[in-house]
Motif scaffolding. Structure first.
Motif, PDB file in Angstrom:
ATOM      1  N   VAL A   1       0.866  -1.155   0.046  1.00  0.00           N
ATOM      2  CA  VAL A   1       0.125   0.204  -0.080  1.00  0.00           C
ATOM      3  C   VAL A   1       0.661   1.227   0.028  1.00  0.00           C
ATOM      4  CG1 VAL A   1      -1.941   1.403   1.207  1.00  0.00           C
ATOM      5  CG2 VAL A   1      -1.982  -1.312   1.225  1.00  0.00           C
ATOM      6  N   ASP A   2       1.931   1.061   0.836  1.00  0.00           N
ATOM      7  CA  ASP A   2       2.913   2.286   0.855  1.00  0.00           C
ATOM      8  C   ASP A   2       3.382   2.748  -0.370  1.00  0.00           C
ATOM      9  OD1 ASP A   2       2.375   2.299   3.441  1.00  0.00           O
ATOM     10  OD2 ASP A   2       4.698   2.003   4.037  1.00  0.00           O
ATOM     11  N   VAL A   3       3.908   1.469  -1.241  1.00  0.00           N
ATOM     12  CA  VAL A   3       4.522   1.753  -2.555  1.00  0.00           C
ATOM     13  C   VAL A   3       3.621   2.388  -3.342  1.00  0.00           C
ATOM     14  CG1 VAL A   3       5.402   0.457  -4.526  1.00  0.00           C
ATOM     15  CG2 VAL A   3       5.976  -0.409  -2.250  1.00  0.00           C
ATOM     16  N   THR A   4       2.235   2.022  -3.428  1.00  0.00           N
ATOM     17  CA  THR A   4       1.361   2.462  -4.230  1.00  0.00           C
ATOM     18  C   THR A   4       1.197   3.940  -4.127  1.00  0.00           C
ATOM     19  OG1 THR A   4       0.273   0.546  -4.252  1.00  0.00           O
ATOM     20  CG2 THR A   4      -0.959   2.369  -5.136  1.00  0.00           C
ATOM     21  N   ASP A   5       0.912   4.304  -2.661  1.00  0.00           N
ATOM     22  CA  ASP A   5       0.544   5.809  -2.044  1.00  0.00           C
ATOM     23  C   ASP A   5       2.105   6.565  -2.709  1.00  0.00           C
ATOM     24  OD1 ASP A   5      -1.447   4.946  -1.202  1.00  0.00           O
ATOM     25  OD2 ASP A   5      -0.883   5.289   1.164  1.00  0.00           O
ATOM     26  N   ILE A   6       3.287   5.901  -2.463  1.00  0.00           N
ATOM     27  CA  ILE A   6       4.169   6.878  -2.602  1.00  0.00           C
ATOM     28  C   ILE A   6       4.556   7.055  -4.093  1.00  0.00           C
ATOM     29  CG2 ILE A   6       6.966   7.000  -2.685  1.00  0.00           C
ATOM     30  CD1 ILE A   6       6.458   5.567   0.267  1.00  0.00           C
ATOM     31  N   GLN A   7       4.108   6.212  -4.930  1.00  0.00           N
ATOM     32  CA  GLN A   7       4.089   6.205  -6.509  1.00  0.00           C
ATOM     33  C   GLN A   7       3.201   7.228  -7.005  1.00  0.00           C
ATOM     34  OE1 GLN A   7       6.329   3.573  -7.388  1.00  0.00           O
ATOM     35  NE2 GLN A   7       6.881   5.078  -8.774  1.00  0.00           N
ATOM     36  N   CYS A   8       2.113   7.389  -6.199  1.00  0.00           N
ATOM     37  CA  CYS A   8       1.343   8.423  -6.647  1.00  0.00           C
ATOM     38  C   CYS A   8       1.978  10.012  -6.238  1.00  0.00           C
ATOM     39  CB  CYS A   8       0.035   8.082  -6.088  1.00  0.00           C
ATOM     40  SG  CYS A   8      -1.059   9.530  -5.740  1.00  0.00           S
ATOM     41  N   THR A   9       2.376  10.052  -5.194  1.00  0.00           N
ATOM     42  CA  THR A   9       3.075  11.348  -4.953  1.00  0.00           C
ATOM     43  C   THR A   9       4.170  11.530  -5.922  1.00  0.00           C
ATOM     44  OG1 THR A   9       2.629  10.783  -2.637  1.00  0.00           O
ATOM     45  CG2 THR A   9       4.150  12.599  -2.952  1.00  0.00           C
ATOM     46  N   LEU A  10       4.988  10.687  -6.211  1.00  0.00           N
ATOM     47  CA  LEU A  10       6.135  10.567  -7.077  1.00  0.00           C
ATOM     48  C   LEU A  10       5.681  11.031  -8.579  1.00  0.00           C
ATOM     49  CD1 LEU A  10       9.119   9.916  -7.008  1.00  0.00           C
ATOM     50  CD2 LEU A  10       8.449   7.652  -7.722  1.00  0.00           C
TER      51      LEU A  10
END
Lengths: 381, 381, 381, 381
Positions: free
Chosen positions: C102-111
């Protein structure tokens, strides 16, 4: 793990500076302190770099002090880069203030020497002083201005030296007391500590006024005695003075953030570090005379430290005449902060077998106070 | 949960004492402080229970002070039992010292009154004083000895009151600021705080020098202004004096563990709590005159507090003339520690609808400084 | 003496920044605090300048945050020059760490957003993260590296703003509580304080979570509520990490001198500033997961602060719609340090009648949460 | 001035107790500490007087512990009278809690022994424990209640011993390090210190884990090694528990004023006194298991101390077999507070040439760990 090259005994500003300069040259050192790094005199110092303010004649101390002072600007940059610590180098000059006719004569004498020596120094009348520092008492008789006598924050300097050494690979072992030196076949080979034995080909004794028992074990007579100095600090939103103000038995050192450090008393020959009410009273009276408005400033705190003094006022800097690899760097009295970079550099030079020809260290020899005869078999008699 | 009977606004020694006495009678109280309990004047007080030392005439304060002083021995036992805290009640007497002819006359006058009033008090010559307290200056002219003027540790007293209240069921809510009173139909019905509304039939304003805005909201003119007092303490292994020493603008209060508290300056009309260097200097000079050897004692620390003073020097103690259930107990100036038990007891009596006939509280009325007309509709004009 | 131009209510980082920027333009200000300057949230902040780390969409906060971040390098130099204080600006980047899918997805979105917005941001695999920060846990899933999200020492920043203002002529009045605003004929004309009345044509409310009662008096509905954040710090000789490490409910901010700050919990709607054992426990567990070796570091201390939060997460920045000269700059939540220079600059612009067209402040209007009707006679209804 | 009869080396609770008991008998002593009195382990102790809680068999330690525990009530009164210090003697019992089947068996074993030995001890079911202490976890399996295992405030005890000694005429010299013993003709004749030589016919080594070098000089092999214990404390208005709660690797000791001390980790063989984050984490987890509500309590602070441990767990108590007048009282591990009065009494007896026949000290002999041969001329080989 790479073996230890050198053991530094004492984590005050001198030991920490040595650890930093040696580590910067790739020498593998361990820095030992029986308490915490910077927990004694180095933490109590006001941090004046007063290389010129009191010296009235040429000599080894004058050369060493000037040489060390010039190292600070670059050092400040390097330590900030390595550790993030700002050592608070402040170059707003020092005013040595005359309160009486006798003072005027004394200061004039210092001034003459400084000019002859080619150093900057200037006499200011009372009016000129008050133009520069409007809060200073109109009772003063004038002052010598030394632009180059800057200052640093002493606890930050000591801490930055030790941290920078750690970043560069030094081991820092606190709460580690050195019980004795390992000496054999004309060499030092390590130390026995409360945490075990550490072997190394070089040992540097840098324990200030606590250096005695190891020096004795090494057969040296290097008497170093404590001289307690008490200080206090006050706070104000805008600084009360810009320059360091220096007079009889009292100096005022403006620090960042509106802090003003008032120092320092001198009480010799006791390890008692207690701040006395009488000590504060004396500083308070003296500081009021210099800067009447100080009474309105906010009290912050009082503290003290033990300066390591020697019989001739010079530190011991040198290798042991018999035990190779055993160095002493102790007894800097109230010049430890000022002399720390040069001391660190000199010891690092020794460790590398280099000798800086520009500075004569003969006056600082560790055997200058004795007439030691080293018999065959090398045991100091 | 049982609803709240009473809200006490202010967790100084007065509010905490009220919380304790009310809780001891089974009244459900909540004690509010905008910061921490005991964080202001109560924590700064030297704790003298000087009921007799300065009073030269009969009056309400004399009666209240004596009555409160007699409560301490039992209180000390009760608080220790409930909380484990020792309030440091020390009954070694107080010496009011004369430094000049004028002092001798003044003190004689106090002495005469005390004797007439049937209280113990005694004149001692300089030699007699020094027999009792050998370290005191031989420059003094004599002293009045009051055996019954004991002392306590003020921070411990305040803390013990609050803890004992908590043990007995009081709620203590720190970091809770009272924004306004809830007033309706001639009664107080609660308070609005930064953490929400608390409903109760009784509200006691006990916020010392910070009581102003709530008093104003209640239509009262009870001016209370701050008078800063600065103090410092020194330490020694064996106590320097046994008695409390009391003189012009300086008192020395010996505490447990070799601590000696030196107080106190007086600076009116500002909430600035900073300790100034000048304040310390004045106390230092005055204490040296009384007790020359104090200069050798170890400096401990300096602090200050804001005493809540009123126009006539008497606290406000009473119920609001219009809003039933709203009580004021504030403005105790430098007698808050001494008067706290009696104040707590009186307020607890009110809460229970009792009136102690032995003590006239008329001089302390909350409306004594105004000529308020309450119109029909009950709004204070 | 020159009359006061502006009164700033609240000596946190926002009020102090405003005092600095206004003083730098020659405006005569007085900065008021009911306690000491920097005694609340500003002193507790970890000092991250995390303009990019969490923002996933364009908007006013993103613009303001980026604009403010660019001011720091010059500010750092200016404040050092004026006060000697080093604000500890450290530009070693921030790692937002993923611990789960979930973190990976969230961070990818920010990125993705950051890249689209033209800002630097980069994904690092676990191996790449550990190459950069070898002590970080191998359990992490990777991290977003933001090179430009630097950090400062929050207490030093706040203190430097206030000191610099004082050096430039601002008055700083601590222990001064503002009781009410003076409002007349559509203008603010000053404030009534615990130390008396101060008249000025401009008043800036910058009291963070304590701004409520003045805002209410001005007829504004700007709800600001406290969100407690608890932190602790540990020490080591050599730093454990170089970058700021940022994850769920836990961040690690490396400070000078081997200090590592671990923050921060979030507890809403209470002014209670106590650090709880449970708060420390949660941070301890989270920090161990990120950086296992942290358990060997030395405990230093724990503390907390109250972040001023608003309903929509944006600060209130603007002039009162009716009372001219009355400004609000409050509710910066956990972005106060980052936004302080831009906030100070904006308010100084207003005071000079300038408007920076590059930044839209409409989203920050002080009347955005109400539908205020100003009747004739100009009294807010 | 009367000459010194005895020098006590080490101002921890053992040395201070000895100074007190000797001074009370009119013996002229000087108490030396290299730092301040009570600055090490004695100040860090939680103060449990757990004479029965862990002992499962008869033996010298059991007798000594019980004998010492009985001295506290009178001691508490005497020290309060002399110094005003309340040592916080609290007699609310100790619960040794079982968390598992193994615990139940172990505790039953201790219980059996205690009953056989004629001491009070009682098994409580989980329900009974929770009736007595409602906040304790319902996960516990039961507990042994020992009514007589009380507790004191350790720093206050140590301080009161030293102050009482000073009041009774002892000299206390802090910041005084003993460099070596003066030994001649089969006797000790004094010590050489950092402040000069002190001559006395009796010297007592009571330096805890720092006793090593003097013991070595005296030819004794009494290995004493440091065992670090870390603790922390939390605060609440009303106490969370009344009894001392004792379990695996964690105890909870309720102190006055709502303080609860949580201890203690054990880390052997290093003088490093740093509190680690991991140490706090372990205590935190263990304390939560015993008392879940502790997470809501306020964090106060963490600290540590070095317990002086010996190879067989027994202190060294006795006169040197060869050097008359040289006594050792060191190595009390975590029983120093409990054993301090009895140790003080025993050493005072020795100094007066008395021997208490009721207590066998043979197990504590200073030469029990060696097979020393004293050659002619009496030099230990």
């Amino acid at each position: 793990m790479k073996p230890i090259d050198a053991v530094i005994v004492g984590g005050g500003v001198i030991g920490s500076a040595i650890a930093y300069y040696m580590s910067a040259r790739g020498i593998k050192v361990v820095l030992l302190d029986r308490d915490r790094v910077g927990s004694q005199a180095s933490n109590a110092a006001a941090g004046m770099l007063a290389a010129q303010a009191e010296i009235t004649e040429a000599g080894p101390m004058f050369d060493l002090a000037l040489a060390s002072r010039t190292l600070f600007p670059q050092l400040s940059t390097d330590l900030k880069e390595l550790t993030g610590i700002d050592i608070g180098l402040k170059r707003r000059g020092l005013l040595r203030v005359a309160m009486s006719d006798v003072d005027v004569t004394d200061i004039q004498c210092t001034l003459d020497f400084q000019k002859k020596a080619g150093e900057q120094a200037e006499w200011l009348s009372m009016e000129q002083v008050r133009h520069k520092e409007p809060s200073i008492s109109s009772e003063i008789r004038g002052a010598m201005l030394i632009e180059e006598d800057s200052q640093v924050d002493a606890p930050e300097l000591c801490s930055a030296f030790a941290q920078a050494a750690a970043v560069l690979g030094a081991q820092i072992k606190e709460f580690t007391e050195v019980k004795s030196l390992l000496l054999a076949e004309g060499r030092v080979t390590g130390v026995i500590t409360s945490e075990g034995t550490i072997r190394a080909d070089q040992v540097i004794i840098a324990s200030g006024t606590w250096s005695g028992s190891l020096l004795t074990q090494a057969g040296l007579t290097c008497p170093i005695y404590p001289v307690k100095g008490e200080c206090f600090s006050v706070l104000s939103h805008a600084p009360l003075v810009q320059s360091t103000i220096f007079s009889h038995g009292c100096y005022l050192v403006p620090k960042k953030g509106g802090r003003l450090v008032v120092g320092a008393t001198t009480t010799s020959h006791s390890y008692d570090r207690k701040v006395t009410l009488g000590g504060i009273g004396n500083l308070l009276d003296a500081s009021k005379q210099l800067l009447p408005c100080i009474v309105d400033a906010e009290w912050e705190r009082a503290w003290s430290g033990l300066r390591p003094q020697t019989l001739d006022g010079l530190p011991y800097l040198g290798e042991h005449p018999y035990w190779k690899g055993l160095y002493v760097a102790a007894g800097h009295y109230r010049n430890g902060i000022l002399l720390s970079p040069m001391t660190g550099k000199i010891v690092a030079d020794w460790a590398e077998g280099k000798i800086d020809k520009n500075i004569s260290l003969d006056s600082y020899r560790v055997d200058r106070h004795e007439n030691v005869h080293f018999e065959k078999e090398g045991v100091p008699s």
